[in-house]
Design an enzyme around this catalytic site. Structure first.
Site, PDB file in Angstrom:
ATOM      1  N   ASN A  10       0.867  -1.174   0.000  1.00 57.71           N
ATOM      2  CA  ASN A  10       0.000   0.000   0.000  1.00 57.71           C
ATOM      3  C   ASN A  10       0.905   1.226   0.000  1.00 57.71           C
ATOM      4  OD1 ASN A  10      -1.794   2.047   0.469  1.00 57.71           O
ATOM      5  ND2 ASN A  10      -2.310   1.436   2.570  1.00 57.71           N
ATOM      6  N   LYS A  12       0.097   4.305  -0.299  1.00 59.27           N
ATOM      7  CA  LYS A  12      -0.508   5.512   0.284  1.00 59.27           C
ATOM      8  C   LYS A  12      -0.224   6.711  -0.645  1.00 59.27           C
ATOM      9  CE  LYS A  12      -0.032   3.280   4.695  1.00 59.27           C
ATOM     10  NZ  LYS A  12      -0.028   3.392   6.148  1.00 59.27           N
ATOM     11  N   HIS A  93      -9.660   1.361   4.376  1.00 60.30           N
ATOM     12  CA  HIS A  93      -8.381   1.439   5.094  1.00 60.30           C
ATOM     13  C   HIS A  93      -8.571   2.367   6.308  1.00 60.30           C
ATOM     14  CE1 HIS A  93      -4.273   2.570   6.102  1.00 60.30           C
ATOM     15  NE2 HIS A  93      -3.922   1.423   5.532  1.00 60.30           N
ATOM     16  N   GLU A  95      -6.872   4.663   7.506  1.00 62.69           N
ATOM     17  CA  GLU A  95      -6.617   6.093   7.266  1.00 62.69           C
ATOM     18  C   GLU A  95      -7.823   6.758   6.614  1.00 62.69           C
ATOM     19  OE1 GLU A  95      -2.814   5.646   5.311  1.00 62.69           O
ATOM     20  OE2 GLU A  95      -1.967   4.996   7.222  1.00 62.69           O
ATOM     21  N   GLU A 165      -5.840  -5.056  10.093  1.00 56.43           N
ATOM     22  CA  GLU A 165      -4.795  -4.062  10.336  1.00 56.43           C
ATOM     23  C   GLU A 165      -5.081  -3.343  11.651  1.00 56.43           C
ATOM     24  OE1 GLU A 165      -2.628  -2.833   6.543  1.00 56.43           O
ATOM     25  OE2 GLU A 165      -4.394  -1.560   6.702  1.00 56.43           O
ATOM     26  N   GLY A 171       2.180   2.020  10.762  1.00 52.12           N
ATOM     27  CA  GLY A 171       3.150   3.111  10.688  1.00 52.12           C
ATOM     28  C   GLY A 171       3.856   3.401  12.002  1.00 52.12           C
ATOM     29  N   SER A 207       3.023  -2.396  10.242  1.00 56.46           N
ATOM     30  CA  SER A 207       4.469  -2.487  10.504  1.00 56.46           C
ATOM     31  C   SER A 207       5.075  -3.826  10.077  1.00 56.46           C
ATOM     32  CB  SER A 207       4.777  -2.185  11.979  1.00 56.46           C
ATOM     33  OG  SER A 207       4.444  -0.842  12.275  1.00 56.46           O
TER      34      SER A 207
HETATM   35  P1  PGA Z   1       2.654   0.094   7.616  1.00 55.75           P
HETATM   36  O1  PGA Z   1       1.228   0.380   6.915  1.00 55.75           O
HETATM   37  O2  PGA Z   1       3.180  -1.214   7.059  1.00 55.75           O
HETATM   38  O3  PGA Z   1       3.502   1.269   7.255  1.00 55.75           O
HETATM   39  O4  PGA Z   1       2.385  -0.014   9.089  1.00 55.75           O
HETATM   40  C1  PGA Z   1       0.306  -0.667   6.660  1.00 55.75           C
HETATM   41  C2  PGA Z   1      -0.945  -0.117   6.038  1.00 55.75           C
HETATM   42  O5  PGA Z   1      -1.357   1.007   6.363  1.00 55.75           O
HETATM   43  O6  PGA Z   1      -1.578  -0.783   5.187  1.00 55.75           O
END
Ligand code: PGA
Length: 249
Positions: A10, A12, A93, A95, A165, A171, A207
């Site tokens: 992803n 982003k 997602h 976010e 997730e 993140g 992560s």
């Molecule tokens: P990350 O993000 O691996 O940077 O924690 C995962 C995601 O948001 O899909």
């Protein structure tokens, strides 16, 4: 028999067209993984067309869509527009939910739209830290599945991929332990098996890095990974693909 694994990146709001092209060209150098390992990149809308055909094994997806097929919705992108370009789309997602206020009801409409136009959606679910610490993880997951899948027939649910997730792991550099991931994945699968009588693949995200992915993939109910930060560098994403190839054997 090889175990199927889906490794998704992803991106982003990262990667210009030039950066995305360089990344895919770099990834190609390692050669294609065996058919049991599928690789998907959820790239920004602006890069989707430009990245098409650059790789023989990387599939492409969008990170979001609008639930209506067309209309006066300035700045939005619809399922039929995406279906011309890519097979995959991320829906719900965290976010989108947390920063852009997407409700479970909107997530549900987006899922219906994606399926109606032949896209393969990955529905993201997961709890916050207070919810986990307050013992409300399964309640949150159940609520997100109930509301997100409202009005959906088993035939539609059978086309979904779910991504677990945990929001506290996204993140932050703090991934769920393999045990925590397994427990949540098992719960999600049991819910879907109980309601629809089917097995849906569940990816882990939060992560994921080259050094923790093997332990996560060793869990029986972790069917793949949704990778954010570590999908932005071709070497770390390639390393995660290599671990996935080993785990699929
Ligand atoms: P990350 O993000 O691996 O940077 O924690 C995962 C995601 O948001 O899909």
């Amino acid at each position: 028999m090889a175990r199927p694994i889906l490794v998704a990146g992803n991106w982003k709001m990262y990667m210009t067209v030039a950066e995305g092209r360089r990344f895919v060209t770099e990834l190609e150098k390692a050669g294609p993984p065996p058919a049991s390992v599928r690789v998907v990149l959820f790239a920004p809308y602006t890069a989707l067309h430009a990245l098409q055909g650059l790789s023989g094994f990387v599939q492409l997806g969008a990170q979001n869509l609008h639930p209506e097929p067309q209309g006066a919705f300035t700045g939005e992108i619809s399922a039929p527009m995406l279906a011309e370009l890519v097979p995959w789309v991320l829906v719900g997602h965290s976010e989108r939910r947390e920063i852009f206020g997407e409700s479970d009801e909107l997530v549900c409409r987006k899922l219906h739209a994606a399926l109606a136009h032949g896209l393969q959606p990955v529905l993201c679910v997961g709890e916050t830290l207070p919810e986990r610490e307050g013992g409300r993880t399964t309640t949150k997951l159940r609520t997100q599945l109930d509301a997100g899948l409202a009005g959906m027939e088993a035939s539609a649910v059978s086309r979904l991929v779910i991504a677990y997730e945990p929001i506290w792991a996204i993140g932050t550099g703090r991934n769920a332990t393999p045990g925590q991931a397994q427990e949540a994945h098992h719960f999600i699968k049991e819910q879907l098996r109980g309601r629809y009588g089917l097995a849906v693949p569940v990816l882990y995200g939060g992560s994921v890095k080259p050094d923790n992915c093997a332990a996560l993939l060793a869990q029986p109910d972790v069917d793949g990974l949704l990778v954010g930060g570590a999908s932005l560098k071709a070497d770390s994403f390639s390393a995660i693909i290599s671990h996935s190839v080993t785990a699929s054997r």
